[in-house]
Design a protein around this motif. Structure first.
Motif, mmCIF file in Angstrom:
data_model
loop_
_atom_site.group_PDB
_atom_site.id
_atom_site.type_symbol
_atom_site.label_atom_id
_atom_site.label_comp_id
_atom_site.label_asym_id
_atom_site.label_seq_id
_atom_site.Cartn_x
_atom_site.Cartn_y
_atom_site.Cartn_z
ATOM 1 N N GLN A 1 0.832 -1.205 0.000
ATOM 2 C CA GLN A 1 0.000 0.000 0.000
ATOM 3 C C GLN A 1 0.866 1.253 0.000
ATOM 4 O O GLN A 1 0.566 2.227 -0.690
ATOM 5 C CB GLN A 1 -0.950 -0.004 1.204
ATOM 6 N N LEU A 2 1.942 1.230 0.754
ATOM 7 C CA LEU A 2 2.855 2.366 0.806
ATOM 8 C C LEU A 2 3.445 2.644 -0.571
ATOM 9 O O LEU A 2 3.530 3.812 -0.993
ATOM 10 C CB LEU A 2 3.966 2.097 1.827
ATOM 11 N N GLU A 3 3.809 1.611 -1.300
ATOM 12 C CA GLU A 3 4.339 1.793 -2.655
ATOM 13 C C GLU A 3 3.285 2.399 -3.580
ATOM 14 O O GLU A 3 3.594 3.262 -4.396
ATOM 15 C CB GLU A 3 4.851 0.464 -3.221
ATOM 16 N N GLN A 4 2.043 1.959 -3.449
ATOM 17 C CA GLN A 4 0.964 2.524 -4.260
ATOM 18 C C GLN A 4 0.753 4.001 -3.928
ATOM 19 O O GLN A 4 0.539 4.824 -4.823
ATOM 20 C CB GLN A 4 -0.326 1.739 -4.058
ATOM 21 N N VAL A 5 0.811 4.339 -2.664
ATOM 22 C CA VAL A 5 0.642 5.736 -2.243
ATOM 23 C C VAL A 5 1.776 6.590 -2.804
ATOM 24 O O VAL A 5 1.546 7.678 -3.325
ATOM 25 C CB VAL A 5 0.556 5.847 -0.705
ATOM 26 N N ARG A 6 2.992 6.073 -2.713
ATOM 27 C CA ARG A 6 4.139 6.819 -3.253
ATOM 28 C C ARG A 6 4.000 7.037 -4.757
ATOM 29 O O ARG A 6 4.327 8.110 -5.264
ATOM 30 C CB ARG A 6 5.435 6.093 -2.927
ATOM 31 N N SER A 7 3.515 6.041 -5.449
ATOM 32 C CA SER A 7 3.314 6.161 -6.891
ATOM 33 C C SER A 7 2.256 7.220 -7.197
ATOM 34 O O SER A 7 2.424 8.050 -8.097
ATOM 35 C CB SER A 7 2.901 4.808 -7.471
ATOM 36 N N ARG A 8 1.164 7.208 -6.450
ATOM 37 C CA ARG A 8 0.114 8.212 -6.644
ATOM 38 C C ARG A 8 0.623 9.612 -6.321
ATOM 39 O O ARG A 8 0.276 10.583 -7.000
ATOM 40 C CB ARG A 8 -1.117 7.883 -5.802
ATOM 41 N N LEU A 9 1.447 9.727 -5.275
ATOM 42 C CA LEU A 9 2.019 11.029 -4.935
ATOM 43 C C LEU A 9 2.901 11.552 -6.061
ATOM 44 O O LEU A 9 2.860 12.745 -6.384
ATOM 45 C CB LEU A 9 2.830 10.941 -3.634
ATOM 46 N N LYS A 10 3.670 10.682 -6.663
ATOM 47 C CA LYS A 10 4.519 11.075 -7.791
ATOM 48 C C LYS A 10 3.645 11.592 -8.934
ATOM 49 O O LYS A 10 3.927 12.643 -9.523
ATOM 50 C CB LYS A 10 5.352 9.877 -8.254
ATOM 51 N N ASP A 11 2.565 10.858 -9.223
ATOM 52 C CA ASP A 11 1.632 11.289 -10.275
ATOM 53 C C ASP A 11 0.975 12.621 -9.918
ATOM 54 O O ASP A 11 0.816 13.497 -10.771
ATOM 55 C CB ASP A 11 0.560 10.233 -10.526
ATOM 56 N N LEU A 12 0.598 12.779 -8.669
ATOM 57 C CA LEU A 12 -0.037 14.028 -8.232
ATOM 58 C C LEU A 12 0.927 15.207 -8.315
ATOM 59 O O LEU A 12 0.538 16.317 -8.698
ATOM 60 C CB LEU A 12 -0.582 13.891 -6.811
ATOM 61 N N ARG A 13 2.199 14.983 -7.990
ATOM 62 C CA ARG A 13 3.182 16.067 -8.101
ATOM 63 C C ARG A 13 3.349 16.484 -9.561
ATOM 64 O O ARG A 13 3.463 17.676 -9.865
ATOM 65 C CB ARG A 13 4.510 15.643 -7.486
ATOM 66 N N ALA A 14 3.365 15.519 -10.470
ATOM 67 C CA ALA A 14 3.469 15.842 -11.902
ATOM 68 C C ALA A 14 2.235 16.626 -12.351
ATOM 69 O O ALA A 14 2.351 17.595 -13.114
ATOM 70 C CB ALA A 14 3.627 14.563 -12.722
ATOM 71 N N MET A 15 1.053 16.229 -11.877
ATOM 72 C CA MET A 15 -0.166 16.960 -12.211
ATOM 73 C C MET A 15 -0.108 18.373 -11.651
ATOM 74 O O MET A 15 -0.499 19.337 -12.328
ATOM 75 C CB MET A 15 -1.395 16.226 -11.670
ATOM 76 N N GLU A 16 0.390 18.515 -10.441
ATOM 77 C CA GLU A 16 0.510 19.830 -9.826
ATOM 78 C C GLU A 16 1.409 20.739 -10.670
ATOM 79 O O GLU A 16 1.065 21.897 -10.933
ATOM 80 C CB GLU A 16 1.087 19.693 -8.416
ATOM 81 N N GLN A 17 2.541 20.212 -11.102
ATOM 82 C CA GLN A 17 3.458 21.010 -11.920
ATOM 83 C C GLN A 17 2.811 21.426 -13.237
ATOM 84 O O GLN A 17 2.964 22.567 -13.682
ATOM 85 C CB GLN A 17 4.747 20.225 -12.179
ATOM 86 N N GLU A 18 2.091 20.522 -13.863
ATOM 87 C CA GLU A 18 1.433 20.843 -15.128
ATOM 88 C C GLU A 18 0.357 21.898 -14.921
ATOM 89 O O GLU A 18 0.223 22.834 -15.718
ATOM 90 C CB GLU A 18 0.842 19.583 -15.767
#
Length: 144
Positions: free
Chosen positions: A92-109
């Motif tokens: 679950q922690l790995e999934q959360v980290r992956s989602r956070l990475k995606d969310l940071r990319a969305m934030e930058q865009e």
């Protein structure tokens, strides 16, 4: 001294889980079938209360219902190793980290797009052009 029992309404109020959700968890087997009062009301035990808190906290951490079913199964085997629980939490922690990475990319865009706005009318909006792909067809440069 008898164990405290809860009606579905009282259990809902005390756990912060809606009554309809409690009945659903019972229907799908996350919660054992409730006993019934003489008048037919569902009665839940202290163990059911604890189990619902476990489910609510697990949902709050993003675990799926299938994951929670597995965690509950592991938790019910008190003498077993906790390695299975540890593995599930790590997954679950790995999934959360992956989602956070995606969310940071969305934030930058989104920050990039937001910086493109010069105000004015929608017909001249560079954000709308960029999102619709029209900027590549127009003379104006794409928002970058």
């Amino acid at each position: 001294m008898s164990e405290k029992s809860y009606t579905v309404g009282r259990l809902a109020a005390d756990t912060g889980i809606k009554a309809v959700t409690i009945r659903y968890y019972e229907k799908i087997g996350l919660l054992p079938k409730a006993s019934r009062s003489e008048s037919g009301y569902r009665l839940y035990s202290e163990a059911d209360y604890s189990r619902l808190l476990f489910i609510r906290r697990s949902r709050g951490l993003g675990f799926s219902l299938d994951d929670i079913r597995e965690l509950l199964s592991l938790a019910d085997r008190q003498q077993d190793s906790c390695a299975g629980v540890d593995a599930k939490v790590e997954q679950q922690l790995e999934q959360v980290r992956s989602r956070l990475k995606d969310l940071r990319a969305m934030e930058q865009e989104l920050e990039r797009l937001s910086a493109c706005c010069d105000g004015g009318a929608i017909m001249d909006c560079r954000i709308v052009e960029t999102l619709s792909g029209e900027a590549a067809h127009n003379r104006r440069a794409k928002c970058s």
